[in-house]
Scaffold this motif. Structure first.
Motif, PDB file in Angstrom:
ATOM      1  N   PRO A 145       5.195 -42.417 -24.499  1.00  0.00           N
ATOM      2  CA  PRO A 145       6.643 -42.253 -24.570  1.00  0.00           C
ATOM      3  C   PRO A 145       7.013 -41.045 -23.713  1.00  0.00           C
ATOM      4  CG  PRO A 145       5.648 -42.275 -26.775  1.00  0.00           C
ATOM      5  CD  PRO A 145       4.535 -42.151 -25.793  1.00  0.00           C
ATOM      6  N   LYS A 195      20.609 -34.810 -28.666  1.00  0.00           N
ATOM      7  CA  LYS A 195      19.581 -33.988 -29.295  1.00  0.00           C
ATOM      8  C   LYS A 195      19.188 -32.829 -28.379  1.00  0.00           C
ATOM      9  CE  LYS A 195      15.013 -35.083 -31.178  1.00  0.00           C
ATOM     10  NZ  LYS A 195      14.575 -35.969 -32.271  1.00  0.00           N
ATOM     11  N   ALA A 204      16.164 -43.830 -21.046  1.00  0.00           N
ATOM     12  CA  ALA A 204      14.759 -43.454 -21.248  1.00  0.00           C
ATOM     13  C   ALA A 204      13.802 -44.614 -20.996  1.00  0.00           C
ATOM     14  CB  ALA A 204      14.564 -42.923 -22.670  1.00  0.00           C
ATOM     15  N   VAL A 231       3.163 -46.072 -28.172  1.00  0.00           N
ATOM     16  CA  VAL A 231       4.370 -45.541 -28.818  1.00  0.00           C
ATOM     17  C   VAL A 231       4.040 -45.116 -30.243  1.00  0.00           C
ATOM     18  CG1 VAL A 231       5.875 -47.050 -27.471  1.00  0.00           C
ATOM     19  CG2 VAL A 231       5.124 -47.790 -29.728  1.00  0.00           C
ATOM     20  N   GLY A 232       4.835 -44.195 -30.765  1.00  0.00           N
ATOM     21  CA  GLY A 232       4.738 -43.886 -32.188  1.00  0.00           C
ATOM     22  C   GLY A 232       5.451 -44.992 -32.942  1.00  0.00           C
ATOM     23  N   LYS A 233       5.087 -45.162 -34.197  1.00  0.00           N
ATOM     24  CA  LYS A 233       5.662 -46.306 -34.918  1.00  0.00           C
ATOM     25  C   LYS A 233       7.172 -46.175 -35.116  1.00  0.00           C
ATOM     26  CE  LYS A 233       4.333 -44.443 -39.380  1.00  0.00           C
ATOM     27  NZ  LYS A 233       3.667 -44.652 -40.652  1.00  0.00           N
ATOM     28  N   ASP A 234       7.703 -44.959 -35.020  1.00  0.00           N
ATOM     29  CA  ASP A 234       9.148 -44.762 -35.190  1.00  0.00           C
ATOM     30  C   ASP A 234       9.951 -45.284 -34.007  1.00  0.00           C
ATOM     31  OD1 ASP A 234       7.643 -42.672 -34.007  1.00  0.00           O
ATOM     32  OD2 ASP A 234       9.365 -41.328 -34.062  1.00  0.00           O
ATOM     33  N   ILE A 235       9.306 -45.512 -32.875  1.00  0.00           N
ATOM     34  CA  ILE A 235      10.081 -45.967 -31.716  1.00  0.00           C
ATOM     35  C   ILE A 235       9.629 -47.355 -31.264  1.00  0.00           C
ATOM     36  CG2 ILE A 235      10.669 -43.646 -30.954  1.00  0.00           C
ATOM     37  CD1 ILE A 235       8.484 -43.834 -28.841  1.00  0.00           C
ATOM     38  N   ASN A 286       0.964 -46.153 -32.562  1.00  0.00           N
ATOM     39  CA  ASN A 286       0.035 -45.292 -33.297  1.00  0.00           C
ATOM     40  C   ASN A 286       0.742 -44.696 -34.507  1.00  0.00           C
ATOM     41  OD1 ASN A 286       0.685 -43.357 -30.581  1.00  0.00           O
ATOM     42  ND2 ASN A 286       0.983 -42.392 -32.552  1.00  0.00           N
ATOM     43  N   MET A 314       4.827 -34.963 -38.903  1.00  0.00           N
ATOM     44  CA  MET A 314       4.909 -33.648 -38.275  1.00  0.00           C
ATOM     45  C   MET A 314       6.051 -33.670 -37.256  1.00  0.00           C
ATOM     46  SD  MET A 314       1.912 -31.936 -36.019  1.00  0.00           S
ATOM     47  CE  MET A 314       0.766 -31.984 -37.382  1.00  0.00           C
TER      48      MET A 314
HETATM   49  N1  MSP Z   1      12.313 -39.641 -26.244  1.00  0.00           N
HETATM   50  C1  MSP Z   1      11.907 -40.614 -27.183  1.00  0.00           C
HETATM   51  C2  MSP Z   1      10.948 -41.594 -26.572  1.00  0.00           C
HETATM   52  C3  MSP Z   1      11.467 -42.336 -25.382  1.00  0.00           C
HETATM   53  S1  MSP Z   1      10.288 -43.412 -24.710  1.00  0.00           S
HETATM   54  C4  MSP Z   1      11.104 -44.341 -23.614  1.00  0.00           C
HETATM   55  C5  MSP Z   1      11.265 -39.921 -28.374  1.00  0.00           C
HETATM   56  N2  MSP Z   1      10.787 -38.708 -28.155  1.00  0.00           N
HETATM   57  S2  MSP Z   1      10.057 -37.800 -29.252  1.00  0.00           S
HETATM   58  O1  MSP Z   1       9.675 -36.619 -28.550  1.00  0.00           O
HETATM   59  O2  MSP Z   1      10.877 -37.638 -30.383  1.00  0.00           O
HETATM   60  O3  MSP Z   1       8.825 -38.573 -29.721  1.00  0.00           O
HETATM   61  C6  MSP Z   1       7.960 -39.074 -28.796  1.00  0.00           C
HETATM   62  C7  MSP Z   1       6.746 -39.652 -29.434  1.00  0.00           C
HETATM   63  O4  MSP Z   1       6.047 -38.665 -30.158  1.00  0.00           O
HETATM   64  C8  MSP Z   1       7.025 -40.792 -30.396  1.00  0.00           C
HETATM   65  O5  MSP Z   1       6.119 -41.839 -30.103  1.00  0.00           O
HETATM   66  C9  MSP Z   1       6.695 -40.218 -31.733  1.00  0.00           C
HETATM   67  O6  MSP Z   1       6.178 -41.172 -32.615  1.00  0.00           O
HETATM   68  C10 MSP Z   1       5.616 -39.224 -31.340  1.00  0.00           C
HETATM   69  N3  MSP Z   1       5.444 -38.253 -32.372  1.00  0.00           N
HETATM   70  C11 MSP Z   1       6.329 -37.301 -32.784  1.00  0.00           C
HETATM   71  N4  MSP Z   1       5.816 -36.705 -33.878  1.00  0.00           N
HETATM   72  C12 MSP Z   1       4.610 -37.261 -34.167  1.00  0.00           C
HETATM   73  C13 MSP Z   1       3.636 -37.041 -35.114  1.00  0.00           C
HETATM   74  N5  MSP Z   1       3.785 -36.145 -36.055  1.00  0.00           N
HETATM   75  N6  MSP Z   1       2.507 -37.779 -35.045  1.00  0.00           N
HETATM   76  C14 MSP Z   1       2.273 -38.689 -34.058  1.00  0.00           C
HETATM   77  N7  MSP Z   1       3.189 -38.932 -33.152  1.00  0.00           N
HETATM   78  C15 MSP Z   1       4.378 -38.272 -33.221  1.00  0.00           C
HETATM   79  O7  MSP Z   1      11.175 -40.512 -29.423  1.00  0.00           O
END
Ligand code: MSP
Length: 527
Positions: free
Chosen positions: A15, A60, A239, A267-271, A297, A307
């Motif tokens: 991401p 943000k 994005a 990607v993280g599961k939230d996105i 993941n 976190m």
């Molecule tokens: N900017 C968007 C992504 C755009 S992709 C076209 C975004 N950014 S983020 O910085 O909030 O998060 C990016 C990634 O980091 C996500 O996949 C999110 O799941 C991952 N993580 C953020 N905190 C995390 C953990 N604590 N553990 C694992 N991954 C984590 O969303």
């Protein structure tokens, strides 16, 4: 003459991260995983392309910059240069590009893409009112909100109150893509992984999709909507397009054809929904090819929560690398957590595994094999003569190890499983040495005794060579040290060019290779 096309690169993405703060362990987790996967494919001999970057628009980032008393561009420039890029370099991340969404090479193409959709009637003007979470930069479905203590509605991810946004916006006809998406998931069962993530996506789409608001007019930190500059493009549309713009969309057709689409979006599961629903729909609307896989993941957790900037452990990636080293850091999270599941970081767990698996199992193997070649053969690798059942058994285990690790890491993204497979082999080699007792054989100075000792040490050194190749994508620093101490480079060339699938081919190290006892691979931890 027939035209020849270069094969498509194996393209992996992370991401792009919001630059509202420095990267934390959670961000580094995905980025290391992607790096290991890409390095693995590079060592399969494939052309690869690894992309990461930063997501710099939206409320943000804008609000964080404001809170810090600087403009958003200045804020992003500062953080990207002082925190994000240096961390990836420090962690040995070999990305091929780093895209920032404020770069002109991106923004210009985003405008073209969106204009095109508008011209095709895929985007129209409408109104929307709904609960919005700035943390997620996403309108929420009312049913998924949690109840706060004072009756307010909370985002299920951030546990913070949502805001009610009422806007006249431009909308993308996402609702029309439901049936096509379902058909696509059906035809490509591996598109979303793991299985639980796939089910979530399919269920969500089955419930029916709403059109997606793709512009904002209440703030201006974003890419301007080309036909109406009172609006900026919704940060998620902006994005997601990084995966195309960085790959040459609209600017370098050759590169685009060689690279796009991604084979794996990590990607993280939230996105997940953005990548598995909205992104494919955007591509369908343009008639562009869809990615190979979206792999979600889990999260690194702190006190039962994901976190995040607001609940960090207080531990930075750099604190851990200062203590354990970069290689151990890269190894630990993939080794300790099954990819796809949540996991918690614990200093104790890291220390225990470091000592038993890295220092004792792997580090000791490397140091005793190279030390014995030094002691008994003056550092010149002896050739093997007359291999017996023990050697044949070990070679059979190695062959299985290579095939299994290659499938697990390279195809299934089961990093934990693949690492365990290789470390299982390390245990076998240690067991082999313990059973063969070369230090006893060394006392027999007859020709037979020398030959037996030579065979044991050659077998051990060859095993170590294979281990260095297999672990190189995960721990490039220590593999390089092993490579050097085996004198391998001179005969076999650079480690990074060794093919994973050939790692188990026996007899690569020539007799007479100069073996030196390297510096400790994984030094004892000091408190
Ligand atoms: N900017 C968007 C992504 C755009 S992709 C076209 C975004 N950014 S983020 O910085 O909030 O998060 C990016 C990634 O980091 C996500 O996949 C999110 O799941 C991952 N993580 C953020 N905190 C995390 C953990 N604590 N553990 C694992 N991954 C984590 O969303």
């Amino acid at each position: 003459m027939a035209e020849t096309h270069a094969p498509k690169s194996y393209y992996v993405s992370t991401p792009i991260y919001y630059v509202n703060d420095a990267p934390h362990l959670g961000h580094a987790y995905t980025t290391v995983a992607g790096d290991v996967l890409t390095r693995w494919h590079r060592q399969r001999g494939e052309d690869t392309w690894y992309l990461t970057g930063t997501d710099e628009h939206g409320q943000k980032v804008m609000r964080t910059a404001q809170a810090n008393g600087v403009g958003p561009q200045e804020w992003c420039d500062r953080l990207v240069e002082s925190e994000w890029k240096p961390l990836w370099e420090h962690l040995d991340i070999a990305n091929d590009d780093f895209i920032r969404t404020t770069e002109a090479r991106h923004t210009a193409r985003v405008q073209e893409f969106v204009q095109d959709l508008y011209d095709k009637g895929e985007i129209y003007k409408g109104g929307y009112t709904g609960p919005y979470c700035v943390g997620c930069e996403e309108y929420k479905v009312p049913g998924e909100l949690l109840d706060g203590e004072n009756g307010e509605k909370l985002c299920p991810v951030h546990k913070r109150p949502v805001e009610i946004l009422e806007e006249e916006n431009y909308f993308f006809r996402l609702s029309e893509y439901g049936p096509k998406l379902l058909e696509f998931y059906e035809a490509n069962p591996g598109f979303v992984q793991p299985e639980s993530a796939r089910n979530e996506v399919v269920n969500f789409v089955r419930h029916g999709l709403q059109d997606l608001s793709v512009s904002r007019s209440t703030f201006d930190w974003g890419v301007k909507v080309p036909w109406d500059d009172r609006h900026v493009i919704y940060v998620w549309i902006d994005a997601l397009l990084n995966y195309a713009t960085a790959a040459g969309y609209g600017s370098d057709q050759d590169k685009f054809e060689r690279t796009f689409p991604a084979d794996v979006h990590l990607v993280g599961k939230d996105i997940l929904r953005f990548h598995a629903i909205i992104w494919p729909a955007m591509l369908m609307a343009q008639g562009l090819p869809l990615p190979g896989r979206v792999v979600a993941n889990g999260w690194l957790m702190v006190g039962g929560e994901k976190m995040s900037k607001s609940n960090l452990t207080g531990i930075k990636p750099q604190d851990l690398t200062a203590h354990f080293g970069v290689d151990a850091y890269r190894w630990y999270f993939l080794r300790a957590i099954a990819f796809g599941q949540d996991g918690a970081f614990s200093w104790e767990d890291f220390s225990v595994r470091y000592t038993s698996e890295l220092a004792n199992d792997y580090g000791n193997l490397a140091s005793r094999v190279t030390a014995m070649v030094g002691k008994y053969f003056d550092g010149a690798l002896p050739g093997a003569t007359g291999e017996g059942a023990a050697e044949e058994a070990l070679r059979a285990v190695l062959e299985k190890t290579v095939a299994e690790a290659d499938r697990k890491i390279g195809d299934e993204l089961d990093f934990q499983g693949g690492i365990l497979t290789v470390f299982g082999f390390i245990k076998h080699v240690n067991g082999y040495i313990t059973e063969q007792e070369p230090w006893k054989v060394a006392k027999d100075e007859s020709a037979e005794g020398r030959a037996r000792l030579a065979t044991i040490l050659y077998t051990s050194a060859e095993s170590l060579r294979a281990i260095a190749v297999l672990l190189n994508p995960v721990m490039p620093g220590s593999s390089q040290k092993v490579w050097e101490s085996l004198g391998a480079e001179e005969h076999l060339g650079p480690l990074a060019q060794q093919r994973i699938q050939n790692a188990g081919e026996w007899g690569k190290l020539p007799e007479g290779a100069t073996v030196t006892k390297g510096m400790g691979l994984f030094p004892r931890l000091v408190d």
